[in-house]
Enzyme design. Structure first.
Site, PDB file in Angstrom:
ATOM      1  N   SER A  88      35.326  28.341  39.005  1.00 15.30           N
ATOM      2  CA  SER A  88      35.423  26.923  39.338  1.00 15.30           C
ATOM      3  C   SER A  88      34.500  26.633  40.510  1.00 15.30           C
ATOM      4  O   SER A  88      34.483  27.379  41.494  1.00 15.30           O
ATOM      5  CB  SER A  88      36.862  26.556  39.708  1.00 15.30           C
ATOM      6  OG  SER A  88      36.981  25.163  39.972  1.00 15.30           O
ATOM      7  N   HIS A 102      30.878  19.178  39.705  1.00 14.64           N
ATOM      8  CA  HIS A 102      32.024  20.059  39.478  1.00 14.64           C
ATOM      9  C   HIS A 102      31.823  20.771  38.158  1.00 14.64           C
ATOM     10  O   HIS A 102      31.282  20.197  37.206  1.00 14.64           O
ATOM     11  CB  HIS A 102      33.316  19.239  39.425  1.00 14.64           C
ATOM     12  CG  HIS A 102      34.447  19.943  38.721  1.00 14.64           C
ATOM     13  ND1 HIS A 102      34.770  19.680  37.407  1.00 14.64           N
ATOM     14  CD2 HIS A 102      35.295  20.907  39.138  1.00 14.64           C
ATOM     15  CE1 HIS A 102      35.787  20.444  37.049  1.00 14.64           C
ATOM     16  NE2 HIS A 102      36.129  21.198  38.074  1.00 14.64           N
ATOM     17  N   ASN A 104      33.766  24.126  35.630  1.00 21.14           N
ATOM     18  CA  ASN A 104      34.827  25.111  35.478  1.00 21.14           C
ATOM     19  C   ASN A 104      34.751  25.691  34.076  1.00 21.14           C
ATOM     20  O   ASN A 104      34.572  24.961  33.103  1.00 21.14           O
ATOM     21  CB  ASN A 104      36.192  24.449  35.716  1.00 21.14           C
ATOM     22  CG  ASN A 104      37.346  25.376  35.395  1.00 21.14           C
ATOM     23  OD1 ASN A 104      37.869  25.363  34.280  1.00 21.14           O
ATOM     24  ND2 ASN A 104      37.734  26.171  36.347  1.00 21.14           N
ATOM     25  N   ARG A 106      36.945  28.721  31.825  1.00 19.71           N
ATOM     26  CA  ARG A 106      38.158  29.520  31.992  1.00 19.71           C
ATOM     27  C   ARG A 106      38.663  30.083  30.660  1.00 19.71           C
ATOM     28  O   ARG A 106      38.315  29.592  29.584  1.00 19.71           O
ATOM     29  CB  ARG A 106      39.252  28.672  32.635  1.00 19.71           C
ATOM     30  CG  ARG A 106      39.579  27.409  31.849  1.00 19.71           C
ATOM     31  CD  ARG A 106      40.452  26.445  32.629  1.00 19.71           C
ATOM     32  NE  ARG A 106      40.717  25.229  31.862  1.00 19.71           N
ATOM     33  CZ  ARG A 106      39.932  24.167  31.859  1.00 19.71           C
ATOM     34  NH1 ARG A 106      38.826  24.155  32.584  1.00 19.71           N
ATOM     35  NH2 ARG A 106      40.237  23.107  31.141  1.00 19.71           N
ATOM     36  N   GLY A 259      48.957  29.951  43.492  1.00 21.67           N
ATOM     37  CA  GLY A 259      47.566  30.321  43.710  1.00 21.67           C
ATOM     38  C   GLY A 259      47.215  30.279  45.183  1.00 21.67           C
ATOM     39  O   GLY A 259      47.999  29.832  46.024  1.00 21.67           O
ATOM     40  N   ARG A 260      46.027  30.750  45.506  1.00 22.70           N
ATOM     41  CA  ARG A 260      45.586  30.769  46.910  1.00 22.70           C
ATOM     42  C   ARG A 260      45.188  29.354  47.319  1.00 22.70           C
ATOM     43  O   ARG A 260      44.233  28.795  46.799  1.00 22.70           O
ATOM     44  CB  ARG A 260      44.409  31.729  47.065  1.00 22.70           C
ATOM     45  CG  ARG A 260      43.920  31.868  48.500  1.00 22.70           C
ATOM     46  CD  ARG A 260      42.858  32.954  48.593  1.00 22.70           C
ATOM     47  NE  ARG A 260      42.433  33.167  49.969  1.00 22.70           N
ATOM     48  CZ  ARG A 260      41.345  32.599  50.510  1.00 22.70           C
ATOM     49  NH1 ARG A 260      40.583  31.799  49.786  1.00 22.70           N
ATOM     50  NH2 ARG A 260      41.020  32.849  51.764  1.00 22.70           N
ATOM     51  N   GLU A 262      43.744  27.940  49.887  1.00 20.99           N
ATOM     52  CA  GLU A 262      42.401  27.674  50.391  1.00 20.99           C
ATOM     53  C   GLU A 262      41.397  27.579  49.249  1.00 20.99           C
ATOM     54  O   GLU A 262      40.465  26.761  49.288  1.00 20.99           O
ATOM     55  CB  GLU A 262      41.971  28.773  51.374  1.00 20.99           C
ATOM     56  CG  GLU A 262      42.702  28.736  52.702  1.00 20.99           C
ATOM     57  CD  GLU A 262      42.458  27.446  53.474  1.00 20.99           C
ATOM     58  OE1 GLU A 262      41.339  26.902  53.392  1.00 20.99           O
ATOM     59  OE2 GLU A 262      43.390  26.975  54.149  1.00 20.99           O
ATOM     60  N   SER A 263      41.566  28.410  48.216  1.00 21.39           N
ATOM     61  CA  SER A 263      40.655  28.371  47.075  1.00 21.39           C
ATOM     62  C   SER A 263      40.890  27.128  46.233  1.00 21.39           C
ATOM     63  O   SER A 263      39.944  26.516  45.732  1.00 21.39           O
ATOM     64  CB  SER A 263      40.841  29.629  46.221  1.00 21.39           C
ATOM     65  OG  SER A 263      40.542  30.788  46.967  1.00 21.39           O
TER      66      SER A 263
END
Length: 300
Positions: A88, A102, A104, A106, A259-260, A262-263
Site C-alpha cells: 500500500s 494512492h 494498493n 493485495r 494492525g500497526r 503507524e503503518s
C-alpha cells in the site's frame, strides 16, 4: 500463491522506493520492520520533508492468524484463520501542482478447520488526487491503467474504472476524492480466470504504477505556486483524510485486525486545513477541479 505474491510485493517495494528517492533528490525512506503479535508483520518505509515529497509511505505486510470476530461477521463465516498480504502506498507531494497518488495491491486467503483454503482473492488499484486539474495528466494516468488492463481483458478498464469512481466517493461531501483510476476487489477464480491469471493481471497493474505517476511528477514538481494555492492543497487534503477515516475499507480492516497503527495511518498528510464552509471563487482553477469531482468523467 501467497508466497509468490509476497515475494513480488517485496521486490516491487524496492523498485518503487528506489525510484522515488531518485526523483526527490534529498529525502530517503526510513524503514521499520515490525511484527504483529497475532501473527505476521511487515516492512514500512516512510519518506518525509523532501524536495518533492512532503510525506509518503510505501508499505508491505503479510499478516495471519485467527479472523477477528468483527471480520467473521463481515465475511459471514464462523471461526476461521486467514492470511493477507499487500503493498500500500500514498504519496503527498509538496507542490500543489503535483497530485497525491494512492495505490494498493493485495491478496487474501481464508482457511477451514483442517487448514485447507476455503476462499482466496486478489484486490487493488491505483488512483490520482490532483489539487489543480491538468487534463493531460489525468489522460496519461488513465491511459497507462487502460493499457495494463487491455493486456488481460478488454472489459477490465471500463469495469474497474467505474468501480474506482464509485468507491473513492465521499458520500458525505457528494464528490469524488480525485480523478479515479482502477479499483478491483474479490478477484476470485472463475472458468475464465484462474488465480494465476489474476496474479498476472494484478502484477501487470502494479508494474505499471511508476509509468502512470512519475512522468506527471517530473512535469509538475518545479512549477511555481502561491501561498493561496498551498492553502487550497491543504483544504483538499482534508477531504482525503475524511475519506480514509470514514470510508476506506483497507484502513478499517487494519484497525479491526490489530494492525500497526503507524503503518495504517501513514496515508494521512502532515499539513491539513478544515475551513468552515469554504467555497472557491467562481470561474477559478479551484472551481474547475470541483466540477470534475462532482461529476466523474471518462478520460480515455
Amino acid at each position: 500463491m501467497k508466497d509468490k505474491f509476497y515475494d513480488y510485493i517485496q521486490t516491487l517495494q524496492d523498485t518503487i522506493t528506489n525510484k522515488l528517492e531518485e526523483i526527490d533528490g534529498k529525502a530517503t525512506f526510513h524503514q521499520d520492520i515490525w511484527k504483529r503479535p497475532e501473527g505476521g508483520g511487515g516492512r514500512t518505509r516512510v519518506i518525509e520533508n523532501g524536495n518533492v515529497f512532503e510525506k509518503g509511505g510505501v508499505n508491505i505486510s503479510g499478516v495471519h492468524g485467527e479472523l477477528p470476530k468483527s471480520m467473521q461477521a463481515y465475511f459471514g463465516v464462523e471461526e476461521a484463520d486467514f492470511f493477507a498480504c499487500g503493498l500500500s502506498l500514498v504519496l503527498h507531494p509538496k507542490n500543489p501542482m503535483v497530485p497525491t497518488v494512492h495505490a494498493n495491491w493485495r491478496y487474501f486467503e481464508m482457511y477451514g478447520k483442517d487448514g485447507e483454503i476455503i476462499d482466496q482473492w486478489f484486490g487493488g488499484g491505483q488512483d490520482l488526487t490532483p489539487y489543480y486539474l491538468f487534463e493531460e495528466d489525468a489522460l496519461h494516468f488513465h491511459t497507462v491503467c487502460k493499457d495494463a488492463c487491455d493486456k488481460h481483458d478488454p472489459t477490465f478498464y471500463e469495469t474497474y474504472k467505474k468501480r474506482c469512481d464509485e468507491y473513492f466517493w465521499n458520500t458525505h461531501r457528494n464528490e469524488a476524492r480525485g480523478v479515479g483510476g482502477l479499483f478491483f476487489d474479490y478477484c476470485k477464480a472463475t472458468p475464465e480466470m484462474t488465480m494465476q491469471n489474476w496474479y498476472n493481471f494484478v502484477t501487470e497493474v502494479g508494474n505499471s504504477f511508476l509509468n502512470s505517476y512519475i512522468p506527471i511528477v517530473i512535469k509538475r514538481k518545479d512549477l511555481a505556486y502561491t501561498q493561496e494555492q498551498r492553502d487550497w492543497q491543504e483544504i483538499r487534503r482534508g477531504r482525503y483524510v475524511e475519506f480514509n477515516l470514514v470510508h476506506d475499507k483497507g484502513t478499517l480492516f487494519g484497525l479491526k485486525t490489530n494492525g500497526r497503527i503507524e503503518s495504517i495511518l501513514m496515508s494521512l498528510p502532515p499539513h491539513v486545513q478544515w475551513r468552515y464552509d469554504h467555497h472557491p471563487k467562481e470561474g477559478s482553477e479551484e472551481e474547475k477541479l470541483l466540477k470534475v469531482l462532482k461529476q466523474p468523467k471518462d478520460w480515455v
